[in-house]
Design a protein around this motif. Structure first.
Motif, PDB file in Angstrom:
ATOM      1  N   GLU A   1       0.821  -1.209   0.000  1.00  0.00           N
ATOM      2  CA  GLU A   1       0.000   0.000   0.000  1.00  0.00           C
ATOM      3  C   GLU A   1       0.855   1.259   0.000  1.00  0.00           C
ATOM      4  O   GLU A   1       0.582   2.217  -0.730  1.00  0.00           O
ATOM      5  CB  GLU A   1      -0.911  -0.015   1.231  1.00  0.00           C
ATOM      6  CG  GLU A   1      -1.859   1.178   1.303  1.00  0.00           C
ATOM      7  CD  GLU A   1      -2.746   1.139   2.536  1.00  0.00           C
ATOM      8  OE1 GLU A   1      -3.553   2.069   2.707  1.00  0.00           O
ATOM      9  OE2 GLU A   1      -2.635   0.171   3.322  1.00  0.00           O
ATOM     10  N   LYS A   2       1.911   1.263   0.809  1.00  0.00           N
ATOM     11  CA  LYS A   2       2.807   2.430   0.874  1.00  0.00           C
ATOM     12  C   LYS A   2       3.542   2.623  -0.452  1.00  0.00           C
ATOM     13  O   LYS A   2       3.699   3.754  -0.932  1.00  0.00           O
ATOM     14  CB  LYS A   2       3.815   2.249   2.013  1.00  0.00           C
ATOM     15  CG  LYS A   2       4.801   3.405   2.157  1.00  0.00           C
ATOM     16  CD  LYS A   2       4.095   4.709   2.488  1.00  0.00           C
ATOM     17  CE  LYS A   2       5.105   5.830   2.731  1.00  0.00           C
ATOM     18  NZ  LYS A   2       4.430   7.131   2.976  1.00  0.00           N
ATOM     19  N   ILE A   3       3.975   1.514  -1.033  1.00  0.00           N
ATOM     20  CA  ILE A   3       4.672   1.588  -2.322  1.00  0.00           C
ATOM     21  C   ILE A   3       3.763   2.184  -3.388  1.00  0.00           C
ATOM     22  O   ILE A   3       4.174   3.056  -4.166  1.00  0.00           O
ATOM     23  CB  ILE A   3       5.174   0.198  -2.745  1.00  0.00           C
ATOM     24  CG1 ILE A   3       6.338  -0.245  -1.852  1.00  0.00           C
ATOM     25  CG2 ILE A   3       5.611   0.198  -4.208  1.00  0.00           C
ATOM     26  CD1 ILE A   3       6.804  -1.669  -2.093  1.00  0.00           C
ATOM     27  N   LYS A   4       2.530   1.745  -3.420  1.00  0.00           N
ATOM     28  CA  LYS A   4       1.582   2.273  -4.402  1.00  0.00           C
ATOM     29  C   LYS A   4       1.371   3.762  -4.207  1.00  0.00           C
ATOM     30  O   LYS A   4       1.287   4.529  -5.182  1.00  0.00           O
ATOM     31  CB  LYS A   4       0.259   1.521  -4.289  1.00  0.00           C
ATOM     32  CG  LYS A   4      -0.759   1.919  -5.352  1.00  0.00           C
ATOM     33  CD  LYS A   4      -2.026   1.075  -5.253  1.00  0.00           C
ATOM     34  CE  LYS A   4      -3.027   1.469  -6.331  1.00  0.00           C
ATOM     35  NZ  LYS A   4      -4.267   0.645  -6.251  1.00  0.00           N
ATOM     36  N   GLU A   5       1.285   4.186  -2.959  1.00  0.00           N
ATOM     37  CA  GLU A   5       1.112   5.604  -2.659  1.00  0.00           C
ATOM     38  C   GLU A   5       2.309   6.416  -3.152  1.00  0.00           C
ATOM     39  O   GLU A   5       2.154   7.480  -3.772  1.00  0.00           O
ATOM     40  CB  GLU A   5       0.931   5.786  -1.155  1.00  0.00           C
ATOM     41  CG  GLU A   5       0.783   7.231  -0.712  1.00  0.00           C
ATOM     42  CD  GLU A   5       0.741   7.379   0.801  1.00  0.00           C
ATOM     43  OE1 GLU A   5       1.056   8.482   1.304  1.00  0.00           O
ATOM     44  OE2 GLU A   5       0.414   6.385   1.486  1.00  0.00           O
ATOM     45  N   MET A   6       3.518   5.909  -2.894  1.00  0.00           N
ATOM     46  CA  MET A   6       4.729   6.613  -3.325  1.00  0.00           C
ATOM     47  C   MET A   6       4.838   6.644  -4.839  1.00  0.00           C
ATOM     48  O   MET A   6       5.254   7.639  -5.432  1.00  0.00           O
ATOM     49  CB  MET A   6       5.956   5.950  -2.705  1.00  0.00           C
ATOM     50  CG  MET A   6       6.004   6.052  -1.181  1.00  0.00           C
ATOM     51  SD  MET A   6       7.419   5.188  -0.462  1.00  0.00           S
ATOM     52  CE  MET A   6       8.757   6.284  -0.948  1.00  0.00           C
TER      53      MET A   6
END
Length: 588
Positions: free
Chosen positions: A527-532
């Motif tokens: 989820e964090k990777i997608k946000e970044m």
């Protein structure tokens, strides 16, 4: 009897005059046919134009003429981009556990920047390497009403009349729209007018005439000045073998096409100096003028003093700008030091207030602003940019991280060796060794690797910054930095202040202490990777240099111009405050 005739004659005259007057009134109310419409339209138009209001104006996109399309494949070893010059896995790409085999097609041993592979001797090599075009609309209630009236009344009436065989009114309506747009464009340039000096050719075009060993006997940079500084075109549409040292040509070309360029210096908000200072520096750093490198830039100062004293000295040069296609360190030698590295251009007293756009700044100097390294991709239209971003979004990220670069064995404290080894030994790392591949002017294999990676390592090389940083962002790969000076203190206009939105930071000392990059990056959730990745994607427009004909994109050049204008306004305000302060002290 005679008097009766006179009275009757006078009465008839008065009656005729009254009838004529009534007929005129009816005509002015559009009861007399088409001619009155022309008169009324012209009256309304004149009344609208006489006001000083803006009308809505938006930048239209240019459609792409490219017939080929981006095609994605499943395998990370296959070509991600077909028909655009990116081939299957290159011999220079090394996966973990594989031997490093030199590429037979390697041009030179250098890094992905490799700007200095040709621009400097072999012992001085350096690294290389969603918002689509926003439509700018300026309007308010009064302006919208004015535009609506033009569209709904004059234009529609004229079209109706044209269907009846009269083309005069349609032409009038078109002329009305054109002039109204001109008014809107003029008003939209408020606070954005840039004046570009007409410098003698010795400061720009004649330097390019010496591209083949004329500046330095071992250097031929003629191929790199092609296509307005983008370099030689590659088989893939909108891809070029771009050299970062051509930054000055790129900005000069774009400034010639800037919408708010003015020929009136008294109306200008900022002043651009089209001096190819980085290219001219070659003769002072490597060429026949080494002994005079402390004099670099003095000829430009003399020309300004003699030919533009009013604009040049009005605000102490604080509203003037020059582009330098090198790092600031190449112009930062002390005027008194004839032995140190680089020229003294940025150390000249006359340059104290002038803003220099460089590839890497000295972070404590506000008047030095770093701008993105040019990548090899230069979209020819907003649609081509959107097409590329679509490729970025849908690209399979087969590897957790990648390292694209070459070792720096001469620099003892450099962590590249440790990162190189970690990447070789980890199955989720893609290694592209530029010592084998020759990454200098070969952007497509680099882009292929970056499109396959989730994170991209950006260690320090010969200097703090790298072109690979912008190659990574352009490919939607999250950059991983190891030094603050690699990006966070550099690109204040082009990258977010909150670095955690788009990047990962691992201190160099942590790597020296044994920290494993894979462990750090593996701790990030999907989820964090997608946000970044979303934040990285939003940066793509602003770090690319589009073709001069590609309107409607707020690219790296446009962002730089906005920064220039803000700096100019700030400089004027400071000078004005200083003048007021001195005046008050004098009175006291």
């Amino acid at each position: 009897m005679a008097s009766v005739k006179i009275y009757l004659g006078g009465g008839l005259v008065c009656f005729a005059a009254a009838v004529f007057l009534a007929w005129q009134i009816m005509c002015s109310s559009s009861f007399c046919g088409r001619s009155s419409l022309v008169d009324q339209s012209r009256f309304d138009y004149d009344r609208l134009v006489s006001t000083d209001s803006q009308v809505v104006s938006s930048a239209g996109e240019q459609s792409s003429s490219s017939s080929s399309s981006v095609t994605l494949h499943e395998s990370g070893s296959d070509s991600l981009i077909s028909d655009r010059g990116i081939s299957n896995a290159d011999p220079g790409v090394v996966k973990s556990g594989e031997a490093s085999v030199p590429s037979s097609t390697s041009e030179v041993a250098g890094d992905e920047n490799a700007v200095q592979t040709q621009m400097e001797p072999n012992d001085k090599a350096t690294d290389s390497n969603s918002n689509t075009g926003a439509e700018f609309v300026s309007s308010n209630a009064g302006n919208s009403a004015a535009q609506e009236r033009i569209n709904s009344n004059e234009v529609e009436e004229a079209k109706e009349l044209d269907r009846n065989g009269n083309g005069v009114e349609l032409q009038l309506a078109n002329e009305t729209k054109t002039i109204a747009e001109q008014i809107a464009e003029e008003n939209s340039c408020e606070g954005k007018r840039m004046y570009m000096y007409e410098l003698p050719s010795e400061f720009n075009s004649k330097i390019l005439e010496k591209c083949s060993r004329g500046m330095v006997e071992w250097l031929d940079f003629c191929p790199h000045i092609a296509n307005q500084g983008f370099g030689q075109a590659l088989p893939a549409a909108d891809w070029y073998a771009t050299d970062a040292y051509m930054l000055e040509i790129i900005y000069h070309t774009r400034m010639k096409n800037y919408n708010c360029l003015t020929s009136d210096p008294t109306a200008a908000d900022a002043f651009f100096l089209p001096y190819y200072s980085g290219l001219d520096a070659l003769r002072f750093i490597y060429g026949a003028d080494k002994a005079r490198k402390h004099e670099h830039g003095t000829e430009l100062i003399q020309w300004l003093d003699q030919n533009a004293p009013e604009t040049w000295k009005r605000w102490g040069g604080s509203d003037h700008f020059v582009v330098m296609g090198r790092t600031a360190w190449d112009f930062a030698n002390s005027v008194d030091n004839t032995q140190g590295w680089g020229t003294s251009f940025l150390e000249l007293p006359a340059m104290t207030n002038v803003t220099a756009l460089v590839l890497e700044r000295r972070s404590w100097r506000d008047r030095e602003q770093a701008v993105p390294y040019p990548t090899g991709f230069h979209p020819s239209s907003p649609s081509r940019l959107r097409e590329w971003i679509s490729t970025v979004e849908s690209s399979p990220r087969s590897f957790l991280f990648s390292f694209i670069g070459a070792l720096r064995p001469r620099i003892a404290a450099n962590i590249r060796g440790a990162l190189f080894t970690q990447c070789q030994q980890h199955p989720s790392c893609l290694l592209l060794d530029c010592a084998q591949l020759g990454c200098s002017h070969n952007p497509q294999p680099i882009s292929e690797a970056l499109l396959n990676s989730t994170f991209c390592l950006q260690p320090v090389g010969d200097s703090f910054t790298r072109r690979s940083t912008f190659d990574s962002i352009a490919a939607g790969c999250i950059p991983v930095f190891f030094h603050n000076e690699s990006a966070y203190t550099q690109y204040m206009w082009h990258l977010p202040k909150d670095a955690s939105l788009y990047s990962v930071f691992i201190p160099e000392d942590a790597i020296r202490g044994g920290a494993m990059v894979a462990d750090v990056l593996g701790s990030y959730s999907a989820e964090k990777i997608k946000e970044m990745q979303g934040h990285v994607k939003d940066l793509i427009d602003g770090v690319l240099y589009t073709d001069a004909a590609a309107g409607g994109v707020r690219d790296a050049f446009e962002v730089s111009v906005e920064g220039m204008l803000a700096m100019a306004a700030q400089g004027r305000a400071h000078r004005q405050q200083a003048t007021v302060y001195q005046s008050q002290n004098w009175k006291d």
